[in-house]
Design a protein around this motif. Structure first.
Motif, PDB file in Angstrom:
ATOM      1  N   ALA A  42      27.818   5.123 -12.204  1.00 41.75           N
ATOM      2  CA  ALA A  42      27.837   6.579 -12.282  1.00 41.75           C
ATOM      3  C   ALA A  42      28.002   7.098 -10.860  1.00 41.75           C
ATOM      4  CB  ALA A  42      26.556   7.096 -12.908  1.00 41.75           C
ATOM      5  N   GLU A  43      27.994   8.414 -10.716  1.00 43.66           N
ATOM      6  CA  GLU A  43      28.360   8.962  -9.418  1.00 43.66           C
ATOM      7  C   GLU A  43      27.507   8.406  -8.272  1.00 43.66           C
ATOM      8  OE1 GLU A  43      29.400  13.352  -7.756  1.00 43.66           O
ATOM      9  OE2 GLU A  43      29.789  12.803  -9.826  1.00 43.66           O
ATOM     10  N   ASP A  44      26.158   8.416  -8.439  1.00 34.06           N
ATOM     11  CA  ASP A  44      25.355   7.854  -7.358  1.00 34.06           C
ATOM     12  C   ASP A  44      24.264   6.923  -7.883  1.00 34.06           C
ATOM     13  OD1 ASP A  44      23.962   9.793  -8.548  1.00 34.06           O
ATOM     14  OD2 ASP A  44      23.552  10.989  -6.763  1.00 34.06           O
ATOM     15  N   SER A  45      24.521   6.319  -9.019  1.00 39.77           N
ATOM     16  CA  SER A  45      23.601   5.307  -9.522  1.00 39.77           C
ATOM     17  C   SER A  45      24.410   4.247 -10.261  1.00 39.77           C
ATOM     18  CB  SER A  45      22.561   5.947 -10.457  1.00 39.77           C
ATOM     19  OG  SER A  45      23.224   6.680 -11.460  1.00 39.77           O
ATOM     20  N   PRO A  59      28.985   5.458 -18.931  1.00 44.57           N
ATOM     21  CA  PRO A  59      28.297   4.937 -17.747  1.00 44.57           C
ATOM     22  C   PRO A  59      27.317   5.935 -17.150  1.00 44.57           C
ATOM     23  CG  PRO A  59      30.617   4.429 -17.647  1.00 44.57           C
ATOM     24  CD  PRO A  59      30.446   5.372 -18.783  1.00 44.57           C
ATOM     25  N   SER A  60      27.750   7.182 -17.024  1.00 39.00           N
ATOM     26  CA  SER A  60      26.838   8.154 -16.414  1.00 39.00           C
ATOM     27  C   SER A  60      25.692   8.480 -17.378  1.00 39.00           C
ATOM     28  CB  SER A  60      27.592   9.427 -16.030  1.00 39.00           C
ATOM     29  OG  SER A  60      28.060  10.062 -17.174  1.00 39.00           O
ATOM     30  N   GLU A 103      17.646   6.868 -15.143  1.00 34.31           N
ATOM     31  CA  GLU A 103      17.138   7.629 -13.996  1.00 34.31           C
ATOM     32  C   GLU A 103      16.006   8.543 -14.442  1.00 34.31           C
ATOM     33  OE1 GLU A 103      20.101   8.952 -10.813  1.00 34.31           O
ATOM     34  OE2 GLU A 103      19.549  10.811 -11.802  1.00 34.31           O
ATOM     35  N   ASN A 104      16.236   9.244 -15.547  1.00 34.49           N
ATOM     36  CA  ASN A 104      15.201  10.142 -16.052  1.00 34.49           C
ATOM     37  C   ASN A 104      13.967   9.382 -16.503  1.00 34.49           C
ATOM     38  OD1 ASN A 104      16.016  12.839 -15.854  1.00 34.49           O
ATOM     39  ND2 ASN A 104      17.589  12.474 -17.405  1.00 34.49           N
ATOM     40  N   TRP A 105      14.196   8.224 -17.062  1.00 32.37           N
ATOM     41  CA  TRP A 105      13.095   7.470 -17.631  1.00 32.37           C
ATOM     42  C   TRP A 105      12.211   6.878 -16.547  1.00 32.37           C
ATOM     43  CZ3 TRP A 105      12.702   2.383 -20.693  1.00 32.37           C
ATOM     44  CH2 TRP A 105      11.773   2.525 -21.722  1.00 32.37           C
ATOM     45  N   MET A 157      14.540  11.543 -25.241  1.00 36.50           N
ATOM     46  CA  MET A 157      15.354  11.822 -24.058  1.00 36.50           C
ATOM     47  C   MET A 157      16.834  11.525 -24.305  1.00 36.50           C
ATOM     48  SD  MET A 157      14.467  10.459 -20.362  1.00 36.50           S
ATOM     49  CE  MET A 157      15.130   8.887 -20.717  1.00 36.50           C
ATOM     50  N   VAL A 158      17.083  10.409 -24.999  1.00 35.98           N
ATOM     51  CA  VAL A 158      18.466  10.059 -25.322  1.00 35.98           C
ATOM     52  C   VAL A 158      19.100  11.186 -26.128  1.00 35.98           C
ATOM     53  CG1 VAL A 158      19.872   8.526 -26.746  1.00 35.98           C
ATOM     54  CG2 VAL A 158      18.170   7.571 -25.190  1.00 35.98           C
TER      55      VAL A 158
END
Lengths: 296, 91, 434
Positions: free
Chosen positions: C81-84, C383-384, C391-393, C407-408
């Protein structure tokens, strides 16, 4: 008129006109980066020989090279370009031989084959075998004419050549054959427009290789054991730090230093510029402004 | 934008005098997308006020992207002369 | 001199062409191998891995002879993803011993070595020679025109292994026009790391190597992927983008490569690196749909020229397919010489052999992966989505951890519906699972 035998000395060199990056320890160039090519000046000499043969119909060319497999490939390209014969000299004891030893080996070939005219390039791209023709000429007792711009004519056992002198001066020299003439490369792209039948013939015929014993020389005289100059170590040249790319100033000092040491510097080199004519003109003017070549 | 010519300085080229790709600029003038300007990985195609594009063959990596992408048939695409063009050393 | 006649002409000294020339020369046939580069390998470029079981059949224990960089003992697949990024990191002991699963090689060294093997077997290698056209007599192909004076070269059989943009196959009328949805463009940078840094950063010892394939939205919205392979002291890293997305997005692949190099998952690996070389090549990726007619009277097409590349998402293999195709072409030609017939019927044996081997079977089996690879949500959304979910988890920000399902659902709602995801899941299943 007697047949004119021309010999051309061919040296294989590493193409050093492109950046040769060093290995991780910075000790020697990466072997993959070193591409073996025919010394451009020698190839130019071969082209001169071919021109000469076209002018005088009774002559033949033999290409002579000293070296391993890369020399064999160079010689095959010479055959494809039009040389009648090729002769390779190689011996295990020549690997570490100095220029004197290698020169003696070439001289032995020249005294045996008795060519009328020997041509080679003036200078050697990677400097390794640049003394070879001179040493060979003196060991074989031949006259040696370096720095030749062009060959004007070859007749009656004499060659008339024009030599380049300092500050653009030229001198016309008459030399008695047999002689070794080192021709300066005139620039331009070396052409290899060999025709296909010639190319196939060049790459399918057997290639003779003469060792030192065939030439009546011994390793003590010409090989590594007789070498008076020995290579202890080769190191890559330090990059000329002409235009260092400054690393990001926000980085910590240690990282900046590592960037500079690792590749922050770009080696000075020629530049291929592309663009519209206006952009090209601007870039050229900018170049002359930044380089101390001419005053604008 | 990345200046790709800085990177191509590290590559080994043997230049032919003749361009191996010929561009028919008359057709380029009709082109609406000019995708070659961005698709070429070697920045060989540059914007040109009059023709739309300007092609320089010197830095060409001979990948064929421009040929595949051009839908006007403006390119006479061929490989360079034997031995000429880019010669990779570490690829 | 009438040496312009050979039994077989092989065009292109890549893995397919060299294999064919090697096997034909071993049978004592008069074979020539044409290569347009200065030496075999000088025009060739790929990501980095050779899966060499097929090569083991041709040159037993090739790993003791070939100039390889590292064997692959660790295979990673990363969603970007963009930064992960999320990775699957696979280590295998079986990959570490002979016969190794795959090797990272530099094509300039590898192809040069392999071509010398063919020359030792008796093939005539002609470098710096472009094959411009084929020569026909009726419907039979009887030779090629080389771009040299008196360049007419005749043979009973021509094997065209002239690379992704196969002008010979096109001139023989075996393939249609090249289109952007058949190809991906790959660019690669080779970056030399400081001594010992590569082993240290990737946890490798000895000759162990790593391959990492990245999937996700590349810079500028390009669809494709990226890769990192470990050479001895260098990293090969690059970006692959579908040609039609290059055309549609008006994004440049070198900007995507730069963005990839700056990604937090990649940048630390490159710290202190020295740039060595930049290269680019097309990859035929449309699978069975772009495979041309593989043969005609007196001619066969092999390797990238025939589009024989397996693009199955997690697989991207070409060299092993090329070697197998070269082998099949050589065996077909040998059989043709035994029978003395070189017409279309004799060459048809080539396609039969390919269908019997893994080459066309794999490509046929994974043809269902092509629609998946062309599905833009594979790059734009998933992917993102995965990265943002994790990331949220994992984020500890004082608001407490939600249960994953809620959350999903929330994150999904932002991007698309459950129905769309089910359809894509089915597409993925069709592509990879059954």
């Amino acid at each position: 008129m007697r047949k004119l035998n021309i010999a051309v000395l061919i040296r294989s060199v590493v193409d050093s006109r492109v950046p040769l990056p060093p290995d991780v320890y910075g000790e020697k160039p990466l072997p993959e980066g070193m591409i073996s090519i025919v010394n451009p000046a020698d190839w130019f000499a071969l082209e001169c020989a071919l021109n000469l043969r076209n002018q005088m119909n009774r002559s033949q060319i033999v290409a002579i090279a000293l070296g391993g497999e890369e020399a064999e490939e160079s010689l095959r390209w010479c055959l494809a370009a039009g040389a009648e014969r090729a002769l390779r000299i190689w011996d295990r004891s020549l690997v570490e031989a100095d220029q004197l030893g290698r020169g003696k080996a070439v001289a032995a070939v020249l005294t045996r084959s008795k060519p009328d005219l020997i041509l080679c390039g003036d200078g050697c791209l990677d400097q390794i075998n640049s003394l070879l023709p001179g040493v060979a000429a003196s060991a074989a007792g031949l006259s040696y004419v370096p720095g030749v711009a062009r060959i004007e004519k070859v007749e009656h056992g004499m060659a008339v050549v024009v030599r380049k002198l300092e500050k653009g001066k030229r001198e016309r020299v008459m030399v008695k054959l047999p002689a070794l003439i080192a021709i300066e490369e005139a620039g331009g792209v070396p052409s290899c427009d060999a025709d296909l039948p010639g190319l196939i013939a060049a790459f399918t015929q057997p290639m003779p290789c003469k060792g030192l014993s065939c030439l009546g020389l011994s390793p003590e005289r010409a090989g590594s054991r007789g070498a008076k100059v020995n290579n202890v170590m080769t190191r890559v040249s330090r990059p000329i730090t002409a235009r260092p790319v400054t690393p990001d100033h926000r980085l910590p000092a240690e990282q900046r230093l590592r960037k500079i040491l690792a590749g922050g510097v770009v080696r000075k080199q020629g530049e291929v510029i592309t663009g519209t004519p206006e952009q090209l003109a601007d870039r050229i003017i900018e170049f002359f402004r930044s380089e101390p070549v001419v005053m604008l | 934008m990345v200046d790709i010519s800085q990177r191509l300085k590290f590559s080994r080229y043997r230049l032919d005098r003749q361009a191996h790709i010929e561009v028919d600029y008359v057709k380029c003038r009709r082109c609406t997308h000019r995708a070659c300007l961005t698709a070429c990985p070697a920045q060989c195609y540059l914007a040109h006020a009059e023709n739309g594009v300007l092609f320089n063959y010197e830095g060409c990596l001979e990948c064929g992207t421009c040929y595949v992408i051009c839908d006007l048939g403006a390119l006479k695409w061929n490989y360079p002369k034997g031995g000429c063009g880019v010669n990779y050393r570490f690829a | 001199m009438n040496s312009n006649n050979f039994d077989v002409i092989v065009v292109g000294a890549g893995p397919a062409g060299i294999t064919a020339a090697l096997l034909l020369a071993r049978k004592g046939l008069k074979v020539t191998l044409l290569e347009r580069g200065e030496f075999p390998g000088s025009k060739n470029m790929f990501g980095g891995a050779v899966f060499g079981r097929v090569l083991h059949d041709i040159i037993p224990e090739y790993w003791t002879k070939a100039p390889f960089e590292r064997f692959i003992s660790r295979k990673m697949i990363t969603m970007l993803a963009e930064d992960s990024a999320v990775s699957l990191d696979f280590h295998s002991a079986a990959f570490k011993k002979p016969p190794y699963n795959g090797f990272v090689v530099q094509r300039t060294s590898f192809d040069r070595w392999y071509a010398q093997e063919a020359v030792k077997a008796g093939a005539v290698l002609l470098t710096q020679t472009v094959a411009d056209d084929i020569i026909r007599e009726g419907s039979q192909v009887v030779g090629v025109m080389a771009r040299r004076p008196q360049g007419e070269l005749r043979a009973k059989v021509v094997i065209a292994a002239d690379g992704a943009v196969s002008l010979l196959a096109k001139k023989a009328g075996l393939r249609r026009e090249f289109t952007p949805n058949q190809f991906s463009l790959g660019v690669k940078e080779v970056v030399q790391l400081p001594a010992g840094a590569l082993e240290e950063r990737l946890g490798l010892t000895g000759d162990e190597g790593m391959s990492n394939e990245f999937l996700g939205r590349m810079g500028g919205g390009l669809h494709g992927g990226a890769f990192i392979y470990t050479n001895r002291d260098c990293l090969s890293l690059g970006v692959v983008a579908q040609a039609h997305s290059l055309k549609a997005r008006k994004a440049t692949i070198y900007d995507a490569l730069d963005q990839f190099k700056r990604h937090p998952a990649v940048a630390p690996l490159l710290e202190g690196g020295r740039f060595l070389e930049y290269s680019a090549h097309l990859i035929p990726e449309a699978g069975i749909n772009m495979v041309p007619q593989l043969f005609t009277g007196g001619m066969m097409v092999a390797g990238d020229a025939a589009g024989l590349v397996l693009a199955g998402g997690v697989f991207l293999e070409g060299v092993n397919f090329a070697i197998a195709a070269g082998k099949a072409a050589a065996e077909t030609a040998i059989q043709a010489f035994e029978k003395g017939s070189f017409d279309q019927a004799a060459m048809a044996e080539y396609e039969v052999r390919l269908k019997e081997s893994f080459v066309l079977q794999d490509i046929d089996r994974f043809k269902t992966a092509i629609p998946m690879l062309l599905n833009e949500r594979l790059y734009e959304v998933y992917p993102s989505f995965v990265c943002r979910t994790l990331e949220n988890w994992f984020m500890v920000d004082g608001t407490g951890h939600p249960k994953l399902a809620g959350m999903v659902k929330r994150l999904l709602g932002e991007d698309m519906g459950l129905w769309q995801m089910t359809k894509d899941g089915y597409q993925f299943g069709r592509a990879m699972l059954w």
